[in-house]
Design a protein around this motif. Structure first.
Motif, PDB file in Angstrom:
ATOM      1  N   TYR A  84       0.493  -0.759   0.125  1.00  0.00           N
ATOM      2  CA  TYR A  84       0.395   0.233  -0.003  1.00  0.00           C
ATOM      3  C   TYR A  84       0.816   1.643   0.271  1.00  0.00           C
ATOM      4  O   TYR A  84       0.200   2.181  -0.032  1.00  0.00           O
ATOM      5  N   ARG A  85       2.324   1.006  -0.052  1.00  0.00           N
ATOM      6  CA  ARG A  85       3.031   2.743  -0.152  1.00  0.00           C
ATOM      7  C   ARG A  85       3.064   3.270   1.316  1.00  0.00           C
ATOM      8  O   ARG A  85       2.788   4.508   0.995  1.00  0.00           O
ATOM      9  N   ARG A  86       2.447   2.829   2.373  1.00  0.00           N
ATOM     10  CA  ARG A  86       2.231   3.395   3.329  1.00  0.00           C
ATOM     11  C   ARG A  86       3.408   3.315   4.641  1.00  0.00           C
ATOM     12  O   ARG A  86       4.541   2.880   4.400  1.00  0.00           O
ATOM     13  N   LEU A  87       4.015   5.046   4.476  1.00  0.00           N
ATOM     14  CA  LEU A  87       5.292   5.072   5.526  1.00  0.00           C
ATOM     15  C   LEU A  87       4.767   4.129   7.033  1.00  0.00           C
ATOM     16  O   LEU A  87       4.603   5.536   7.169  1.00  0.00           O
ATOM     17  N   VAL A  88       5.494   4.011   7.813  1.00  0.00           N
ATOM     18  CA  VAL A  88       5.443   3.021   9.211  1.00  0.00           C
ATOM     19  C   VAL A  88       7.438   3.692   9.759  1.00  0.00           C
ATOM     20  O   VAL A  88       7.904   3.803   9.402  1.00  0.00           O
ATOM     21  N   LEU A  89       7.153   5.128  11.115  1.00  0.00           N
ATOM     22  CA  LEU A  89       8.525   5.511  11.865  1.00  0.00           C
ATOM     23  C   LEU A  89       7.599   4.447  12.876  1.00  0.00           C
ATOM     24  O   LEU A  89       6.904   3.843  13.687  1.00  0.00           O
ATOM     25  N   PHE A  90       9.077   3.710  13.087  1.00  0.00           N
ATOM     26  CA  PHE A  90       9.592   2.003  14.152  1.00  0.00           C
ATOM     27  C   PHE A  90      10.408   3.146  15.234  1.00  0.00           C
ATOM     28  O   PHE A  90      11.311   3.849  14.148  1.00  0.00           O
ATOM     29  N   PHE A  91      10.168   2.623  16.249  1.00  0.00           N
ATOM     30  CA  PHE A  91      11.290   3.159  17.030  1.00  0.00           C
ATOM     31  C   PHE A  91      12.002   2.367  18.084  1.00  0.00           C
ATOM     32  O   PHE A  91      11.283   1.030  19.064  1.00  0.00           O
ATOM     33  N   THR A  92      12.746   1.458  17.887  1.00  0.00           N
ATOM     34  CA  THR A  92      13.606   0.409  18.832  1.00  0.00           C
ATOM     35  C   THR A  92      14.765   1.327  19.504  1.00  0.00           C
ATOM     36  O   THR A  92      15.113   1.412  19.252  1.00  0.00           O
ATOM     37  N   LYS A  93      15.011   0.056  20.267  1.00  0.00           N
ATOM     38  CA  LYS A  93      16.263   0.091  21.192  1.00  0.00           C
ATOM     39  C   LYS A  93      16.416  -1.000  20.550  1.00  0.00           C
ATOM     40  O   LYS A  93      17.718  -0.587  19.605  1.00  0.00           O
ATOM     41  N   GLU A  94      18.074  -0.643  21.126  1.00  0.00           N
ATOM     42  CA  GLU A  94      19.360  -1.321  20.998  1.00  0.00           C
ATOM     43  C   GLU A  94      19.283  -2.286  20.676  1.00  0.00           C
ATOM     44  O   GLU A  94      20.290  -3.619  19.716  1.00  0.00           O
ATOM     45  N   ASP A  95      18.338  -4.054  21.206  1.00  0.00           N
ATOM     46  CA  ASP A  95      18.521  -4.751  21.203  1.00  0.00           C
ATOM     47  C   ASP A  95      17.469  -5.479  20.228  1.00  0.00           C
ATOM     48  O   ASP A  95      17.430  -6.565  20.063  1.00  0.00           O
ATOM     49  N   GLY A  96      16.952  -4.453  19.597  1.00  0.00           N
ATOM     50  CA  GLY A  96      15.698  -4.829  18.759  1.00  0.00           C
ATOM     51  C   GLY A  96      14.569  -4.916  18.652  1.00  0.00           C
ATOM     52  O   GLY A  96      13.573  -4.949  17.595  1.00  0.00           O
ATOM     53  N   ALA A  97      14.176  -3.934  20.205  1.00  0.00           N
ATOM     54  CA  ALA A  97      13.093  -4.298  20.700  1.00  0.00           C
ATOM     55  C   ALA A  97      12.168  -2.714  20.398  1.00  0.00           C
ATOM     56  O   ALA A  97      12.801  -2.060  20.153  1.00  0.00           O
ATOM     57  N   VAL A  98      10.911  -3.275  19.092  1.00  0.00           N
ATOM     58  CA  VAL A  98      10.351  -2.239  19.181  1.00  0.00           C
ATOM     59  C   VAL A  98       9.769  -1.786  20.347  1.00  0.00           C
ATOM     60  O   VAL A  98       8.561  -2.391  20.845  1.00  0.00           O
TER      61      VAL A  98
END
Length: 359
Positions: A84-98
């Protein structure tokens, strides 16, 4: 007999309406089901490593570290939903956890009533304390391109701001709306100038008098400023000029009556970023209807595909009509302009398009 025909027509009309309503209901239900499936995939991502396997592509060159009040130091990891060409912003810790995610962005609501959006790529990301609360906020510019419609194939920018709160990030849609509606989405610097410093281009589109324009910083191009007699609108000042915000000059032309009231306004820049130089303005009858039209010729700049500054000449024609002016949609398809062209040459070629000889 007449009554029977009338009843039959009404019945047929009701049947067609019911069928259309059913079809619309089915479409709405399909959109809702698709959205729920999309949200399930999005909210099911708990680690950075799961993003790609859930139908999203991480935008690797736009990953940045960010200090937050509630999560400490995290990474901003943007990703594009592939279908669908939708932009998502994920915020993660150094260990990869969202720890946080959002798709509540201006670019994701550009096409109303559908999941699919025109997002192409991220144009710019900047981190600034915009509301002076000691927290870094996010300035975002997204490059978009429509597949269909009047602007099909043409790229344009959509600006956005995400403020950092106590429990994540939030948008003020009113700010995003003004950024995009009033042309303050050209760069991160222009968005910062508006949101943090209070410099706004809104008055260019809402002012009702010449005095209001000048009071807010509009600078008249004196050498192209003159009065003309318009057949339907009377004796008016043709007043071109610009307003600069974060080094970007927004070019406007106003028609002002003798009392200083704005009668009409033009924004010839279109999707260009900046006025580079005004080559000329003329008021001539172009389409042969006996009324003065307006042609403006200028050089504009914009950001190229590899972040270089591109300078290009372009023109626009506005035809005088009974109740105002109408923007040309025909001549520009056939009459191209170059760096060596003059206003007079463009007028002659435009008149020739309408079947008229040079004046």
């Amino acid at each position: 007999m007449g009554m029977a025909v009338a009843v039959l027509c009404v019945s047929m009309g009701m049947a067609v309406a019911a069928k259309e309503e059913t079809a619309q209901g089915n479409t709405d239900r399909q959109v809702l089901e698709a959205y729920e499936e999309y949200q399930e995939r999005l909210n099911g991502i708990e680690r950075r490593a799961e993003i790609a396997g859930s139908g999203f592509s991480v935008i690797e060159d736009q990953i940045f570290p960010l200090e937050t009040a509630c999560y400490g130091e995290i990474l901003l990891v943007p990703a594009m939903e592939e279908r669908y060409r939708r932009l998502v912003l994920f915020f993660t810790k150094e260990d990869g956890a969202v720890v946080y995610r959002t798709d509540q962005l201006a670019a994701n609501s550009w096409n109303m009533g559908t999941l699919e959006q025109p997002v192409v790529e991220i144009g710019a990301v900047s981190f600034q304390d915009l509301n002076r609360d000691g927290r870094m906020d996010i300035v975002l510019i997204v490059t978009c391109r429509n597949r269909t419609g009047l602007y099909a194939g043409r790229e344009y920018k959509v600006g956005d701001v995400l403020f950092q709160g106590e429990k994540g990030f939030y948008r003020d849609y009113r700010i995003s709306d003004k950024i995009n509606r009033f042309g303050m989405n050209k760069s991160a610097e222009s968005i910062i100038a508006y949101v943090r410093d209070g410099r706004s281009a809104e008055f260019l589109y809402t002012a009702s008098t010449k005095e209001e324009l000048l009071k807010n910083g509009f600078v008249i191009t004196k050498e192209q400023d003159y009065f003309r007699q318009f057949e339907k609108l009377g004796h008016l000042e043709v007043m071109p000029g610009s307003y600069t915000i974060a080094e970007f000059s927004i070019f406007m032309i106003y028609l002002v009556d003798e009392q200083g009231n704005i009668v009409w306004s033009f924004q010839p820049m279109g999707d260009y970023d900046n006025l580079y130089a005004l080559k000329g303005i003329t008021c001539r009858d172009i389409d042969g209807d006996g009324m003065k039209d307006l042609l403006v010729f200028a050089r504009y700049s914009y950001e190229g595909s590899v972040d270089e500054v591109v300078i290009e000449s372009d023109y626009q024609i506005y035809y005088q009509r009974t109740s105002g002016f109408e923007t040309d949609t025909e001549v520009k398809k056939k009459v191209r302009c170059g760096e060596e062209d003059t206003v007079a040459e463009l007028v002659d070629r435009a008149r020739a398009y309408w079947g008229w000889s040079p004046e």
